[in-house]
Design a protein around this motif. Structure first.
Motif, short mmCIF file in Angstrom:
data_model
loop_
_atom_site.label_atom_id
_atom_site.label_comp_id
_atom_site.label_asym_id
_atom_site.label_seq_id
_atom_site.Cartn_x
_atom_site.Cartn_y
_atom_site.Cartn_z
N PRO A 41 0.80 -1.24 0.00
CA PRO A 41 0.00 0.00 0.00
C PRO A 41 0.83 1.28 0.00
O PRO A 41 0.32 2.34 -0.38
N GLN A 42 2.09 1.20 0.43
CA GLN A 42 2.94 2.40 0.42
C GLN A 42 3.25 2.88 -1.00
O GLN A 42 3.55 4.06 -1.20
N SER A 89 -4.55 -0.92 2.01
CA SER A 89 -4.34 -1.07 3.45
C SER A 89 -5.61 -1.51 4.17
O SER A 89 -5.55 -2.02 5.28
#
Length: 253
Positions: A41-42, A89
Motif C-alpha cells: 500500500p505504500q 491497506s
C-alpha cells in the motif's frame, strides 16, 4: 507461461522494492518480458521507476474487479508495472468473502502468457495481501537485512509459506535468502552470513551465494526514479544485482 516470483519479508527496510526493481531490470536486459506488481500500500515501487501513481488504474482496482488486469499495466524503462494504492491497506476488512486468498492468482490469468516473469513486491506484513502473493507465486525470494533481528523473522515467514502450501498452493517454494546491505569487510556481517547459512540449512532452503552490498546509490536511483542498473551500472550494488540475476536464472534453469 509466466514464472511468478514474490519478493517478501515481513520486516520493512530490507530491500524488497530495490530487489524487485533491480531483478526486473536485470531480467529485461537479458531479453525477458517482465511485469512488476506493487502489492505494498505504500506504493514505493511505482514512484521508484517514474510511472503515474495518482490518476491511473491500480492493483486495488484489479483485485476489486473494476478494471481488467491488462488495462492497469503501465510501461516503464525498467519493466511493465501495475502500481499500488493506499486503499490496499483496508483490504483485510473489505475483502471478507471465501476464496479471497485467490484474488491475485485469478487476476493474473489473463496476462500469464504475455510475460516470462511476474515479480510481486509484497508489503512488510504477513496478512491477506502477502497470502495472495504467495498463492499466486511459484517461488519466493526473501531479502534479509544483514543483522540478527532480520534473521529472527525468517522462521515466521517460513511458517506462513508452509500454511499457504498446505491450503492454497502446494507447489510454492522458497528460492532462497538474499542478504542485503552487506559489508563483507566487517566481522559482524561474516557472522550474520554464517548464522543465515545455518538457518537456511535447518529450514532446507537456500542462501544465495550473492550478497548485496550497501550503497547510497540505491537511494539516489530511487530519488531520480531509475533502477540502479541504469543509474549507476558500475556501482557495487548494481554489479551485485547483476550477479544475483545470473545466479537466480541458473537456479531456474
Amino acid at each position: 507461461m509466466s514464472s511468478v516470483i514474490s519478493i517478501s519479508n515481513q520486516k520493512g527496510g530490507v530491500g524488497k522494492t530495490t530487489t524487485t526493481c533491480s531483478l526486473a531490470a536485470g531480467l529485461k536486459k537479458r531479453g525477458f518480458r517482465v511485469l512488476m506488481i506493487d502489492l505494498d500500500p505504500q506504493g514505493n515501487l511505482g514512484f521508484s521507476v517514474g510511472v503515474d501513481t495518482d490518476i491511473c488504474a491500480t492493483i486495488y482496482d484489479v483485485l476489486k474487479g473494476d478494471v481488467k488486469t491488462q488495462f492497469a499495466i503501465q510501461k516503464s524503462d525498467t519493466a511493465d508495472l501495475i502500481v499500488s494504492s493506499i486503499l490496499l491497506s483496508g483490504i483485510e476488512l473489505e475483502f471478507t468473502n471465501t476464496g479471497r486468498e485467490y484474488l491475485l492468482k485469478e487476476a493474473l490469468k489473463p496476462v500469464m502468457d504475455l510475460y516470462d516473469y511476474i515479480l510481486i513486491d509484497t508489503p512488510p506484513a504477513l496478512g491477506i495481501l502477502t497470502i495472495n502473493a504467495f498463492t499466486a507465486s511459484d517461488t519466493i525470494i526473501v531479502p534479509v537485512l544483514s543483522d540478527i533481528f532480520s534473521l529472527q523473522g525468517i522462521g515466521k515467514l517460513y511458517e506462513t509459506v508452509e500454511r499457504v502450501k498446505k491450503y492454497c498452493n502446494p507447489n510454492l517454494d522458497i528460492a532462497g535468502i538474499l542478504l542485503t546491505k552487506f559489508n563483507p569487510r566487517t566481522h559482524l556481517c561474516k557472522e550474520i552470513r554464517g548464522t543465515a547459512a545455518m538457518i537456511a540449512e535447518d529450514l532446507n532452503i537456500r542462501l544465495f551465494d550473492t550478497y548485496i552490498r550497501s550503497s547510497v546509490a540505491a537511494s539516489e536511483a530511487q530519488s531520480v526514479q531509475q533502477n540502479i542498473l541504469d543509474y549507476s551500472p558500475r556501482n557495487n550494488i548494481a554489479k551485485d544485482y547483476q550477479s544475483f540475476t545470473d545466479e537466480f536464472l541458473k537456479k531456474e534453469a
